[in-house]
Enzyme design. Structure first.
Site, PDB file in Angstrom:
ATOM      1  CG  ASP A 200    -100.765 -15.591  -4.847  1.00 13.26           C
ATOM      2  OD1 ASP A 200     -99.762 -15.603  -5.841  1.00 13.26           O
ATOM      3  OD2 ASP A 200    -100.505 -14.631  -4.261  1.00 13.26           O
ATOM      4  CG  LEU A 201     -97.286 -19.835  -2.050  1.00 17.15           C
ATOM      5  CD1 LEU A 201     -98.540 -20.952  -0.831  1.00 17.15           C
ATOM      6  CD2 LEU A 201     -96.788 -21.152  -2.142  1.00 17.15           C
ATOM      7  CG  ASP A 202     -95.114 -16.768  -2.233  1.00 22.04           C
ATOM      8  OD1 ASP A 202     -94.930 -17.348  -1.835  1.00 22.04           O
ATOM      9  OD2 ASP A 202     -94.867 -17.273  -3.432  1.00 22.04           O
TER      10      ASP A 202
ATOM     11  CB  THR B 244     -93.084 -16.605   1.418  1.00 23.13           C
ATOM     12  OG1 THR B 244     -94.356 -16.100   0.842  1.00 23.13           O
ATOM     13  CG2 THR B 244     -93.888 -17.811   2.246  1.00 23.13           C
TER      14      THR B 244
ATOM     15  CE  LYS C 103     -96.369  -7.878  -1.159  1.00 26.45           C
ATOM     16  NZ  LYS C 103     -97.455  -6.687  -0.199  1.00 26.45           N
TER      17      LYS C 103
ATOM     18  CB  SER D  15     -98.307 -19.783  -6.873  1.00 22.19           C
ATOM     19  OG  SER D  15     -97.115 -19.703  -6.839  1.00 22.19           O
ATOM     20  CB  ALA D  16     -95.517 -16.555  -9.534  1.00 22.49           C
TER      21      ALA D  16
ATOM     22  CE  LYS E 199    -100.539 -15.338 -10.281  1.00 27.20           C
ATOM     23  NZ  LYS E 199    -100.042 -15.720  -8.829  1.00 27.20           N
TER      24      LYS E 199
ATOM     25  CD  GLU F 214    -102.661 -12.989  -7.355  1.00 22.19           C
ATOM     26  OE1 GLU F 214    -102.280 -12.317  -6.404  1.00 22.19           O
ATOM     27  OE2 GLU F 214    -102.174 -13.646  -8.490  1.00 22.19           O
ATOM     28  CG  ASP F 215    -100.245 -11.061  -2.388  1.00 24.62           C
ATOM     29  OD1 ASP F 215    -100.524 -11.838  -3.788  1.00 24.62           O
ATOM     30  OD2 ASP F 215     -99.431 -10.542  -1.815  1.00 24.62           O
TER      31      ASP F 215
HETATM   32  C1  BG6 Z   1     -94.507 -15.464  -5.882  1.00 22.36           C
HETATM   33  C2  BG6 Z   1     -94.196 -14.346  -5.424  1.00 22.36           C
HETATM   34  O1  BG6 Z   1     -95.558 -15.782  -6.082  1.00 22.36           O
HETATM   35  O2  BG6 Z   1     -93.465 -16.260  -7.008  1.00 22.36           O
HETATM   36  C3  BG6 Z   1     -92.862 -13.664  -5.804  1.00 22.36           C
HETATM   37  O3  BG6 Z   1     -95.076 -13.068  -4.894  1.00 22.36           O
HETATM   38  C4  BG6 Z   1     -91.607 -14.994  -6.638  1.00 22.36           C
HETATM   39  O4  BG6 Z   1     -92.461 -12.959  -5.123  1.00 22.36           O
HETATM   40  C5  BG6 Z   1     -92.486 -15.336  -7.401  1.00 22.36           C
HETATM   41  O5  BG6 Z   1     -90.681 -14.116  -6.961  1.00 22.36           O
HETATM   42  C6  BG6 Z   1     -91.512 -16.902  -7.311  1.00 22.36           C
HETATM   43  O6  BG6 Z   1     -91.352 -17.862  -6.223  1.00 22.36           O
HETATM   44  P1  BG6 Z   1     -89.820 -18.802  -6.360  1.00 22.36           P
HETATM   45  O7  BG6 Z   1     -89.938 -19.265  -4.878  1.00 22.36           O
HETATM   46  O8  BG6 Z   1     -90.214 -19.106  -7.398  1.00 22.36           O
HETATM   47  O9  BG6 Z   1     -88.828 -17.961  -6.441  1.00 22.36           O
HETATM   48 MG    MG Z   2     -98.404 -13.555  -4.383  1.00 18.75          MG
END
Ligand code: BG6
Ligand code: MG
Length: 225
Positions: A10-12, A18, A46, A115-116, A146, A170-171
């Site tokens: 996962d990224l964030d 972030t 998250k 990542s989302a 997710k 994953e966090d």
């Molecule tokens: C997820 C974050 O990775 O991405 C969420 O944990 C965030 O907080 C989601 O809303 C979407 O991110 P973005 O950058 O497309 O607005």
């Molecule tokens: Mg995350």
């Protein structure tokens, strides 16, 4: 246990923190609408996609609006967010992540991102670590958020690795759910109290060694469904 051939991150909150920038931008938006929300509520965002995050925030503030206005507000929040993350440097990569990616590469373990976020590619580029990722699945190429496993299953498919041979890092609790539903090994990055349903939980990547992790996972019951 099954041999691990790929790691999907996962990224964030896993590679870079972030969450504080998401919180700052969403809070600014909520404040403009005349309400506020807490850091505890922010935890629930998250792993949740952009529009779904906005829907939750509006619900907390008791604000109702049409779809078009929501799109406008989400775009506004994203502009503020992008301005902040655009200033990040590789110093903000979470501790131990680069060493671990180096180790995976040296051991020929495939590396993917799941990542989302729709900002995943610019963020990885900004942090100068995009080259590690053979496959990047993100909010621009998945339709189901997710805890649906789509993002990880598509990642495994593109890496040509069976899900049962993958570890997902994953966090977010919902992210762990997604990995488990996908039939993958789930490693939670954070607190046991939040991520205890994962196969294993690490506080961060500091001093993490792939072989040690693989042997810890070998003591688990295998794939949880
Ligand atoms: C997820 C974050 O990775 O991405 C969420 O944990 C965030 O907080 C989601 O809303 C979407 O991110 P973005 O950058 O497309 O607005
Ligand atoms: Mg995350």
């Amino acid at each position: 246990m099954k041999k691990i051939s790929a790691c999907i991150f996962d990224l964030d909150g896993v590679i870079v923190d972030t969450a504080k920038y998401h919180f700052k931008a969403w809070r600014r938006l909520a404040n403009e609408l005349g309400f506020d929300f807490t850091e505890k509520e922010n935890e629930k965002l998250k792993g949740v996609g952009r529009i779904d995050s906005l829907k939750l925030i509006l619900k907390w503030g008791g604000v109702k609006m049409d779809e078009a206005s929501m799109q406008t507000l989400a775009a506004k929040k994203n502009e503020w967010y992008v301005e902040d993350v655009g200033k990040m440097t590789s110093d903000e990569i979470m501790i131990g992540v680069v060493d671990f990616l180096d180790e995976l590469q040296a051991k020929k373990i495939k590396i993917g991102l799941g990542s989302a976020s729709k900002n995943a590619v610019p963020i990885l580029t900004q942090l100068e670590i995009k080259h590690y990722f053979e496959v990047i699945m993100d909010g621009t190429n998945v339709t189901k958020g997710k805890p649906d496993p789509e993002v990880f299953l598509k990642g495994a498919e593109r890496l040509k690795i069976d899900p049962s041979n993958c570890i997902v890092f994953e966090d977010a609790s919902k992210g762990v759910d997604a990995a488990l539903k996908g039939g993958m090994y789930a490693v939670g990055v954070g607190k046991e109290a939040d991520l205890g349903h994962a196969h294993h939980v690490i506080p961060d990547f500091k001093d993490l060694k792939f072989d040690a992790l693989e042997s810890i996972l070998s003591t688990k019951e295998g794939i949880k469904q």
